[in-house]
Scaffold this motif. Sequence first.
Motif, PDB file in Angstrom:
ATOM      1  N   SER A  50       0.855  -1.176   0.000  1.00 15.12           N
ATOM      2  CA  SER A  50       0.000   0.000   0.000  1.00 15.12           C
ATOM      3  C   SER A  50       0.892   1.227   0.000  1.00 15.12           C
ATOM      4  O   SER A  50       1.965   1.227   0.601  1.00 15.12           O
ATOM      5  N   SER A  58      -2.987   4.670  -2.222  1.00 17.21           N
ATOM      6  CA  SER A  58      -3.050   3.677  -3.289  1.00 17.21           C
ATOM      7  C   SER A  58      -2.586   2.303  -2.832  1.00 17.21           C
ATOM      8  O   SER A  58      -1.933   2.172  -1.802  1.00 17.21           O
ATOM      9  N   TYR A  59      -2.938   1.320  -3.641  1.00 14.45           N
ATOM     10  CA  TYR A  59      -2.480  -0.051  -3.424  1.00 14.45           C
ATOM     11  C   TYR A  59      -1.949  -0.585  -4.732  1.00 14.45           C
ATOM     12  O   TYR A  59      -2.473  -0.257  -5.788  1.00 14.45           O
ATOM     13  N   SER A 114      -1.711  -1.364 -10.609  1.00 16.14           N
ATOM     14  CA  SER A 114      -2.559  -0.618  -9.678  1.00 16.14           C
ATOM     15  C   SER A 114      -3.732  -1.478  -9.233  1.00 16.14           C
ATOM     16  O   SER A 114      -4.353  -2.149 -10.048  1.00 16.14           O
ATOM     17  N   GLU A 116      -6.048   0.075  -7.263  1.00 15.71           N
ATOM     18  CA  GLU A 116      -6.943   1.085  -6.701  1.00 15.71           C
ATOM     19  C   GLU A 116      -7.330   2.046  -7.817  1.00 15.71           C
ATOM     20  O   GLU A 116      -6.578   2.258  -8.771  1.00 15.71           O
ATOM     21  N   THR A 118      -7.938   5.399  -8.374  1.00 19.19           N
ATOM     22  CA  THR A 118      -7.318   6.638  -8.838  1.00 19.19           C
ATOM     23  C   THR A 118      -5.945   6.375  -9.449  1.00 19.19           C
ATOM     24  O   THR A 118      -5.583   6.997 -10.445  1.00 19.19           O
ATOM     25  N   ALA A 119      -5.194   5.445  -8.874  1.00 15.95           N
ATOM     26  CA  ALA A 119      -3.889   5.129  -9.453  1.00 15.95           C
ATOM     27  C   ALA A 119      -4.073   4.534 -10.843  1.00 15.95           C
ATOM     28  O   ALA A 119      -3.380   4.894 -11.794  1.00 15.95           O
ATOM     29  N   THR A 122      -4.947   7.226 -13.205  1.00 13.99           N
ATOM     30  CA  THR A 122      -3.774   8.059 -13.452  1.00 13.99           C
ATOM     31  C   THR A 122      -2.875   7.451 -14.512  1.00 13.99           C
ATOM     32  O   THR A 122      -2.512   8.104 -15.491  1.00 13.99           O
TER      33      THR A 122
END
Lengths: 586, 498
Positions: A50, A58-59, A114, A116, A118-119, A122
């Motif tokens: 994480s 993020s994770y 990723s 998660e 948002t990551a 991104t």
Amino acid sequence: MIWFLTIVLPLLAAVITPFIPAGRRGSGLVFVAATLPALWLGLVEVSGVSAQWFLLGSYFSLDTPRRIILLLTVILWATAGLFADSYLKDDARRGEFAFYFGVTMAGNFGLLISAEVTAFYTFFALMTFASYGLVIHSRTPDARRAARIYLVMAIIGELFLITALYLAVQSAGSFLLADIPPALAEASNGRFIFLLGLIGFGVKVGAIPLYFWLPLAHPAAPAPASAVLSGAMIKAGLVGWMHLAPVGLVEWPSISLLMVSLGFAAALGAAIYGLTQVDPKTNLAYSSISQMGVMTVFLGIGLYGGIPAALLLPAIALYAFNHGTAKALLFMGTALPAKVGGSWRILMWVGLGLGVLAIAGGPLTGGLWTKYLVKTFLGETSLPGAQTFLLLLTLSAVTTTLLLSRFLHLLSRIKAPSGNVAPAFLLPWILLLLAGGWWTMSPALLPVELLNHILGEKGILAFFLNMLTNWGALWPITIGVVIMAFTLQVTSLNWWPTKNPLLPPGDFIHIILLVGDRVAKLFRKGISLLESGMKSLHSPEKIFYRISDSKRTSQISASAESLLRRWEFVGIGFFIFFLTLFLFLR
Amino acid sequence: METTSFLPVLILISSLVPGLMILLLREEQVALRTSLNLFGAVAKVGLVAWAFVGYVRGEAYDFIFSLAPDLTFALRLDKLGLLFAALSSVLWLITTLYAIGYLEKGPHQNRFFAFFSLCVTASTGIALSGNVITFFIFYEFLTLSTYPLVVHKGTDEAVAAGRTYLWYTIGGGTVLFLGVVGLYVVAGPIYFGQTEIIAGLISEFPTQLTILFFLILAGLGVKAAIFPLHGWLPISMVAPAPVSALLHAVAVVKAGAFGIVRLVYDVFGVGVAEEMNYLAVLAVFAAFTIIYGSVRALYQNDFKKRLAFSTVSQISYIALGVAIPGALSSTGAIVHLVHQGIMKITMFFAAGNVAETYGYKKISELNGIGRRMPLTMGAFTIAVFGMIGLPPVAGFISKWYLGLGAVEAGSYWVILVLLASSAMNAAYFLPIVYRAWFCEPEHEVVPRLRSGRFETQVLLLIPVVVTAILSLAAGVFAAVAGSPLSIARDIAEKLYLL
């Protein structure tokens, strides 16, 4: 640490490589080094981490399907990096290319690891926008046009995607990607959210009806960039779909049928349309649309219910792996015929032939095995009309063979150099051939339960050497090759275009652009009418000036001023003002 | 309420005194002027940082000075105010550096830097005001101290723009004055945060309070450039680049937006504002302004004008976030106060650099500028991606929270507004990026108007790089404690008692 290096090293490579002086090589080795952490993650199971400091917390972790696709991605980026190093040795913009190449690579690795939302978003955006620089690389009018269409479609995709993510996160109550499919399965608007994601990622996958940028953009890039675009990046959309799709948790017959039919339409339609093309790379781009169609079908089956995600998703990933390595091999192969001469050409043709066989599902290749996976799941699903679909699948093997043998024919028309010559970029191409070949022949990447499920008692070797399955795979390909050879030989049937494509690449984008142009003209007319109307009106501040500047107002204000100076007026005025205020506020 | 600390006054004095002293200097005392400026700016950042640390430790900083019975001048530090004060002090420091490089040997520098300092004093004053009256005083002070900056160049165009600016802002100030006085008459003195006063009176004076709310909103809306009160903003573009940068990022426009945040959250309270449908009206105006500003920006060829219309659109994100009830959208609104500031200031610095180094003011002239000014345009590109709302730049965080807030509140139409705005942001910003990086310059050799070892003067280059890094960092490290997001989240959660 290794998770961060996976992303940071390609970014560093992007910054360093443009500074390598012209005429010097070495960027290839830098890029290969930058893929090493990702390769490690692909081969060795590392527990996730994480990163609470990154974005909204993020994770990073991997599951089996994404590990398979990560391996594919690593192989392609490493070989494409080596390939580009010598392929673009004398290119004036090699520095810029290296920059966009590295950033795109970072995005591609990042989105795969990723866990998660948002990551993931991104890195998906990073990849999408950085690859614009790869598409526009040659700066020709065609490349600029392709890049513009690519960008517009990418932004439309992003908008659908972000909406889907807003809604998905809200209904899941969590930022973890793994929580989304169960939440969509439960939520009342789950289907709607999935449809939004289907469109958003569909742009990248090249699904019908969002694919038309692809036959323009993928061929516009230099060969190694086309290879990663069509081999690796296109799979990012597929990964996105797999993140959202509640496979095994729901029965969504309508969406399932929609995906299966759109998938088959792409699988057959794109292959046939691709036959009208004369540029080998455009030809391959249509083949990519066609193959992604098969993967769409695959995922669509899963949404009909009854098949657990743990079995289906790794199978899709392996299909993607096989297609990705082979497609990248062919895309990079388009640069070879003009440079390879003499006995090296035998090696070249063998490699290209293997690539074509692997995509068409020929005997003894990875394609045989991955096509068999699709057939197995089509056989197991309760989807209505599964038998027809099986027939269509066989038919698509024929059209794919037609398309790709046409591709080989187009390549064979390119004039070979004299003498026993081989460019430096033949070596990375052979490396890709070996890497792709070995992995596709080895479904060891798949989880054991899936292997047991597909093969039952017999081992993998027995499957590959089984005469019946190999024979079954051979005849559609034979038909395709025979048709192609026959039409090429018999003059009266040889209607294949040689100079210009029979139909324009990008097919119905031309209709869209035509209609769009008309609408824009009307719109502009309306705007200019409005503007001329606005100009005749005074803007508010002008009205103020008119008041403050005119003589009459100054006279009036002067007399008003003298009136105000009389005390009785002021007194009465103030009394009335405060009385009203008091009454009003009381 | 009693005075517990003089720290708020010190924070104000740190820019007020240098400003007044600069007025007394002679034009050629460059070294003294520069040191005064920098000393003030650094001291202010230091003091705000100190206040922040103290506040987090639980200390209260109140400064009360009685003007008349029941009429107090109050300075008070709360988290929202501190966030705004931090934004203005940090960006002031950066902009001061930029302005020193930008004006170099230009005329009237004393006047410029004096009012520049007064302008920042006003905006920190707005940040630290503890009640409505104090807020109003600084708000008007800001109007007056920015006028000399807008007309600084002294050209006919600048003077005309200054006049328009005054028409709008004085007009807005008058309306605000009516509203503030009315509020005092109806509800007595209101310290920020005392929302219970209005909540207790709303059933008794619904019409009056509604009129007052909209009077105050209209007064604030002029500075926040909400349609149809935005006309002054694009015209004020004639001001020098550091002024435009400050005007668009922290000072004037942001003061209006900050005022709206205060009005809804700390004066009327979200409960009342939502119940009385004030928020619905605000949301409609904000949404319309977002779309309107974007559409107008599409048609501008002047670089700074396009940026100005983009500000019109972006500032209304704050109003929109305030107008959607819920902690998530409040977080988005408050964090956008900061994010919009650092991103927009980057853009104006970049536009200023291009205009100062090569004399290019039109977007059509920017072909190939990226190769000549890679750092400037790189910074600009980062800001563009932020404005569109692409991660990992700060703007993404704002839009993410606004979008989630809209979904949470069930206002799905807001999502459509956000999407349309993102698409249009891309449509009017990406062509600039495209020209800069992917088009060939028209002339191979172009004379440079400014010398310097790097692509332009060092003092012009450092600020743009720093603010771009800040924009990126605010996004990438959004989850870290102490980031603008974490502070905004705290404020919003407290507001909605989560």
